[in-house]
Write an enzyme that holds these catalytic residues in place. Structure first.
Site, short mmCIF file in Angstrom:
data_model
loop_
_atom_site.label_atom_id
_atom_site.label_comp_id
_atom_site.label_asym_id
_atom_site.label_seq_id
_atom_site.Cartn_x
_atom_site.Cartn_y
_atom_site.Cartn_z
N SER A 171 53.71 47.85 4.19
CA SER A 171 53.86 46.60 3.44
C SER A 171 52.55 46.17 2.78
CB SER A 171 54.36 45.49 4.36
OG SER A 171 54.42 44.27 3.65
N ARG A 172 52.64 45.74 1.52
CA ARG A 172 51.49 45.19 0.81
C ARG A 172 51.45 43.66 0.90
NH1 ARG A 172 49.90 48.91 -3.16
NH2 ARG A 172 47.98 47.67 -3.25
N THR A 182 61.86 41.86 5.33
CA THR A 182 62.25 43.01 4.53
C THR A 182 63.33 43.76 5.30
OG1 THR A 182 61.40 44.92 3.31
CG2 THR A 182 60.40 44.47 5.46
N LYS A 241 67.38 41.20 6.27
CA LYS A 241 67.77 40.14 5.33
C LYS A 241 69.12 39.51 5.68
CE LYS A 241 64.96 42.16 1.67
NZ LYS A 241 64.88 42.70 0.30
N ASP A 282 63.84 37.74 -3.95
CA ASP A 282 64.00 39.02 -4.65
C ASP A 282 64.61 38.81 -6.03
OD1 ASP A 282 62.92 40.57 -2.62
OD2 ASP A 282 64.86 40.94 -1.67
N GLY A 336 72.98 52.37 -7.37
CA GLY A 336 73.01 52.04 -5.95
C GLY A 336 73.86 50.80 -5.72
N ARG A 368 77.66 56.38 -5.01
CA ARG A 368 78.26 57.61 -4.47
C ARG A 368 79.69 57.36 -4.00
NH1 ARG A 368 73.95 60.77 -4.51
NH2 ARG A 368 71.91 59.85 -4.10
N TYR A 374 58.39 51.21 -4.69
CA TYR A 374 56.97 51.27 -5.08
C TYR A 374 56.16 52.17 -4.16
CZ TYR A 374 56.09 47.82 -1.34
OH TYR A 374 56.00 47.17 -0.14
#
Length: 283
Positions: free
Chosen positions: A19-20, A65, A69, A105, A128, A153, A218
């Site tokens: 995590s940043r 994260t 959630k 988000d 997705g 999918r 990322y």
């Protein structure tokens, strides 16, 4: 009101070491002159209730994260509209009246696209159909989208997105990774995990008609999709912009309790946070 001693914050998730967020938040707090601590903790869904129950009045809030959630949504006594629409909370502000849950988000996506001059979109595609796809759909609604193709999918995974789209006045159509041709769109938002398998053929078919790509990943860059966008000569952006802007909205919440209330020194705070993302990382 929060306790005057409520200065502790963390980001929770599993995995979490990459995590940043601690660096981003620390940079903003330094500019704002706030003596707050922001750490990280590995917490999964099973351990969340126990860990959350142990927080005392020294805690101001949490960033959440994956995979937390949904459980954070359940833990919130109050929620903002974006959280209610998506069923996902990535920010908890702790207060005596109960935790306030927010989804930043959605705003992170909207604001990161604005950095590329994208403030309205007619047709879009989401790749997705997981939890992040719901935030992408709500963000696209805020940008004025009325038609969205969701590439998944399993067609049945698109059903909840189609139902949400119906409530928001958006036509959602399921599409397949196996398709060799896709209808042209102005924007593609990829919400797949970085390690998700995508063939080059499928990626190339998506890239040919996909407009700008915002890939929420990322930590795994370039992705198969971003490489395909490069071959097609179309622009691709990683999820760093989304990460940056959702973190800024979290700082607003932790400071003012409101994601729409700008910070003092917000321009300088955002610049400091951008510099963090430009620094090399060993993650």
């Amino acid at each position: 009101m929060l306790s005057p001693h409520a200065t502790r914050l963390e980001v929770w998730g599993d995995p979490i070491a990459h995590s940043r967020s601690p660096q981003l938040h620390a940079a903003a707090y330094a500019v704002l002159g706030l003596d707050w601590s922001y750490g990280l903790r590995r917490v999964d869904e099973a351990s969340f209730p126990g860990e959350f129950a142990e927080l005392d009045d020294s805690w101001r809030g949490l960033s959440l994260t994956m995979p937390l959630k949904s459980v954070a949504f359940t833990a919130a006594a109050h929620r903002d509209r974006r959280a209610e629409l998506t069923g996902a909370v990535n920010t908890l502000l702790l207060a005596p009246t109960g935790p306030y849950g927010f989804n930043t988000d959605v705003g992170g996506i909207v604001r990161s696209l604005a950095d590329d001059g994208i403030t309205d979109v007619e047709r879009a595609r989401i790749v997705g159909a997981g939890a992040t796809a719901t935030s992408a759909l709500v963000a696209l609604c805020e940008l004025g989208v009325r038609e969205i193709d969701v590439v998944a999918r399993r067609p049945e995974a698109v059903t909840p997105l189609a139902e949400l789209g119906g409530r928001l006045g958006i036509e959602v159509t399921a599409a397949s990774f196996a398709a060799s041709h896709h209808s042209a769109v102005d924007l593609t938002i990829a919400t797949l995990p970085g390690e998700a398998p995508v063939t080059d053929a499928a990626a190339d078919a998506l890239a040919r008609s996909g407009g700008l790509l915002l890939d929420v990943v990322y930590g795994h860059w370039p992705t198969v999709l971003s490489a395909a966008w490069g071959r097609a000569g179309n622009p691709a952006r990683s999820g760093l912009g989304m990460l940056l802007h959702q973190a800024l909205l979290q700082v607003r919440i932790f400071r003012h309790g409101d994601p729409d209330a700008p910070l003092a020194n917000e321009v300088e705070s955002l610049q400091a946070m951008r510099r963090v993302l430009e620094e090399p990382t060993t993650a």
